[in-house]
Design a protein around this motif. Structure first.
Motif, PDB file in Angstrom:
ATOM      1  N   PRO A   1       3.053  11.119  14.049  1.00  0.00           N
ATOM      2  CA  PRO A   1       3.963  10.968  12.907  1.00  0.00           C
ATOM      3  C   PRO A   1       3.573   9.769  12.042  1.00  0.00           C
ATOM      4  O   PRO A   1       3.233   8.703  12.552  1.00  0.00           O
ATOM      5  CB  PRO A   1       5.327  10.754  13.571  1.00  0.00           C
ATOM      6  N   LEU A   2       3.651   9.949  10.728  1.00  0.00           N
ATOM      7  CA  LEU A   2       3.365   8.876   9.782  1.00  0.00           C
ATOM      8  C   LEU A   2       4.672   8.307   9.238  1.00  0.00           C
ATOM      9  O   LEU A   2       5.744   8.905   9.386  1.00  0.00           O
ATOM     10  CB  LEU A   2       2.511   9.402   8.628  1.00  0.00           C
ATOM     11  N   SER A   3       4.570   7.156   8.594  1.00  0.00           N
ATOM     12  CA  SER A   3       5.749   6.555   7.972  1.00  0.00           C
ATOM     13  C   SER A   3       6.246   7.457   6.845  1.00  0.00           C
ATOM     14  O   SER A   3       5.489   8.255   6.275  1.00  0.00           O
ATOM     15  CB  SER A   3       5.406   5.173   7.418  1.00  0.00           C
ATOM     16  N   ASP A   4       7.533   7.329   6.528  1.00  0.00           N
ATOM     17  CA  ASP A   4       8.087   8.123   5.432  1.00  0.00           C
ATOM     18  C   ASP A   4       7.363   7.833   4.123  1.00  0.00           C
ATOM     19  O   ASP A   4       7.156   8.727   3.298  1.00  0.00           O
ATOM     20  CB  ASP A   4       9.582   7.834   5.277  1.00  0.00           C
ATOM     21  N   GLN A   5       6.944   6.561   3.937  1.00  0.00           N
ATOM     22  CA  GLN A   5       6.223   6.197   2.711  1.00  0.00           C
ATOM     23  C   GLN A   5       4.878   6.915   2.640  1.00  0.00           C
ATOM     24  O   GLN A   5       4.482   7.413   1.580  1.00  0.00           O
ATOM     25  CB  GLN A   5       6.012   4.680   2.644  1.00  0.00           C
ATOM     26  N   ALA A   6       4.164   6.954   3.773  1.00  0.00           N
ATOM     27  CA  ALA A   6       2.866   7.627   3.790  1.00  0.00           C
ATOM     28  C   ALA A   6       3.028   9.116   3.528  1.00  0.00           C
ATOM     29  O   ALA A   6       2.250   9.714   2.769  1.00  0.00           O
ATOM     30  CB  ALA A   6       2.173   7.387   5.127  1.00  0.00           C
TER      31      ALA A   6
ATOM     32  N   CYS B   1       0.832  -1.207   0.000  1.00  0.00           N
ATOM     33  CA  CYS B   1       0.000   0.000   0.000  1.00  0.00           C
ATOM     34  C   CYS B   1       0.869   1.259   0.000  1.00  0.00           C
ATOM     35  O   CYS B   1       2.073   1.213   0.264  1.00  0.00           O
ATOM     36  CB  CYS B   1      -0.918   0.004   1.216  1.00  0.00           C
ATOM     37  N   ALA B   2       0.223   2.390  -0.257  1.00  0.00           N
ATOM     38  CA  ALA B   2       0.942   3.659  -0.360  1.00  0.00           C
ATOM     39  C   ALA B   2       1.644   4.039   0.938  1.00  0.00           C
ATOM     40  O   ALA B   2       2.658   4.746   0.923  1.00  0.00           O
ATOM     41  CB  ALA B   2      -0.021   4.770  -0.768  1.00  0.00           C
ATOM     42  N   ASP B   3       1.133   3.563   2.079  1.00  0.00           N
ATOM     43  CA  ASP B   3       1.766   3.899   3.355  1.00  0.00           C
ATOM     44  C   ASP B   3       2.884   2.927   3.722  1.00  0.00           C
ATOM     45  O   ASP B   3       3.484   3.042   4.795  1.00  0.00           O
ATOM     46  CB  ASP B   3       0.730   3.934   4.476  1.00  0.00           C
ATOM     47  N   GLY B   4       3.157   1.955   2.842  1.00  0.00           N
ATOM     48  CA  GLY B   4       4.224   0.989   3.088  1.00  0.00           C
ATOM     49  C   GLY B   4       3.763  -0.301   3.716  1.00  0.00           C
ATOM     50  O   GLY B   4       4.567  -1.223   3.904  1.00  0.00           O
ATOM     51  N   SER B   5       2.488  -0.417   4.039  1.00  0.00           N
ATOM     52  CA  SER B   5       1.965  -1.635   4.658  1.00  0.00           C
ATOM     53  C   SER B   5       1.498  -2.613   3.582  1.00  0.00           C
ATOM     54  O   SER B   5       1.141  -2.209   2.471  1.00  0.00           O
ATOM     55  CB  SER B   5       0.800  -1.297   5.585  1.00  0.00           C
ATOM     56  N   PRO B   6       1.492  -3.921   3.889  1.00  0.00           N
ATOM     57  CA  PRO B   6       0.990  -4.899   2.914  1.00  0.00           C
ATOM     58  C   PRO B   6      -0.522  -4.790   2.760  1.00  0.00           C
ATOM     59  O   PRO B   6      -1.227  -4.396   3.690  1.00  0.00           O
ATOM     60  CB  PRO B   6       1.395  -6.243   3.531  1.00  0.00           C
ATOM     61  N   VAL B   7      -1.006  -5.136   1.579  1.00  0.00           N
ATOM     62  CA  VAL B   7      -2.446  -5.084   1.323  1.00  0.00           C
ATOM     63  C   VAL B   7      -3.165  -6.076   2.233  1.00  0.00           C
ATOM     64  O   VAL B   7      -2.778  -7.244   2.330  1.00  0.00           O
ATOM     65  CB  VAL B   7      -2.751  -5.413  -0.151  1.00  0.00           C
ATOM     66  N   ALA B   8      -4.209  -5.606   2.906  1.00  0.00           N
ATOM     67  CA  ALA B   8      -5.035  -6.466   3.753  1.00  0.00           C
ATOM     68  C   ALA B   8      -6.436  -5.869   3.766  1.00  0.00           C
ATOM     69  O   ALA B   8      -6.677  -4.856   4.426  1.00  0.00           O
ATOM     70  CB  ALA B   8      -4.476  -6.546   5.167  1.00  0.00           C
TER      71      ALA B   8
END
Length: 260
Positions: free
Chosen positions: A197-202, A152-159
């Motif tokens: 704070p969000l992930s750098d990817q997000a 996903c755009a935030d760096g997490s796997p699709v679920a």
């Protein structure tokens, strides 16, 4: 003479202390109304505003977008209640994202949330007044739910789809706000539970720098960002009080030297 100096010093000290308490009345209880509404917004396709924040701002509270299924961003305004100085936090206007799967190409991209707080002293009673209005600038990304590579755009796997991303572009608006009434400085402090704070990817996905502040909302869920605020107070020493205390302490010191 020694006795006279001691009596004069005591009188000055008592007089100085009485000045500090004669006019200082701490406001211990307030009625409040918190309103929030959307003052501006941008998007792809049609974004539909609706609702009314209340008599203070008169702004729409809901932004809706999408076809077939729709997603929306709702400021549940107004919120009213009672708050105590130096007491427990009280609820402000919550922000809810109804995040449902919609066709890409129609989405909110940014919005500005205007927030107003009206306070009225109850103990002791006083006239109502408005704290400074806040403006929260928000960027939003409606993320693809089936991205290439399964990330996903935030760096997490699709679920069950991918979470959408909100970024607060001006987190400094959450800084405490202070005002002075009589001999007291009152400070309003806001806490938005879930904002952080969000992930750098997000951050990068929304076009923000690393360490951006915001929140993410899972797909096909209703997510609410709760807000709370407190009012604290401190007494402000009066210049005249400080001067008289200095004189009285000086007189006490002088009398002690003469007594040796």
């Amino acid at each position: 003479m020694k006795r006279l100096l001691r009596h004069a010093a005591a009188a000055l000290t008592a007089g100085a202390l009485s000045i500090g308490t004669a006019h200082a009345v701490l406001i211990t209880q307030w009625a409040y109304t918190n309103e929030a509404g959307w003052s501006s917004f941008t998007g792809e396709g049609t974004i539909t505003p609706s609702g009314n924040s209340g008599s203070i701002l008169g702004l729409p509270t809901t932004l809706t977008w999408g076809t077939n299924n729709t997603s929306s961003l709702v400021a549940d305004s107004p919120v009213s209640g009672i708050i105590f100085t130096n007491g427990a936090p009280q609820q402000g206007v919550p922000l809810t994202h109804n995040n449902f799967e919609i066709a890409l190409g129609i989405s909110l991209t940014s919005a500005t949330l205007r927030d107003a707080l009206r306070l009225q002293p109850i103990v002791p009673p006083g006239a109502a007044f408005d704290a400074p209005t806040l403006e929260f600038d928000i960027s939003f990304l409606e993320t693809p739910n089936a991205p290439a590579g399964g990330i996903c755009a935030d760096g997490s796997p699709v679920a069950n789809g991918c979470p959408d991303i909100f970024v607060l572009n001006n987190p400094g608006e959450l800084a405490p706000v202070s005002f002075i009434i009589d001999d007291y400085e009152y400070t309003v402090t806001i806490n938005a539970v879930g904002l952080g704070p969000l992930s750098d990817q997000a951050c990068a996905a929304v076009g923000a720098g690393p360490g951006c502040i915001g929140f993410i909302t899972p797909e096909n869920q209703v997510s609410t960002l709760m807000t709370f605020f407190t009012i604290t107070a401190r007494q402000i020493p009066e210049p005249g009080l400080l001067g008289l205390l200095g004189i009285s302490l000086g007189a006490l010191g002088f009398s002690r030297r003469r007594m040796k």
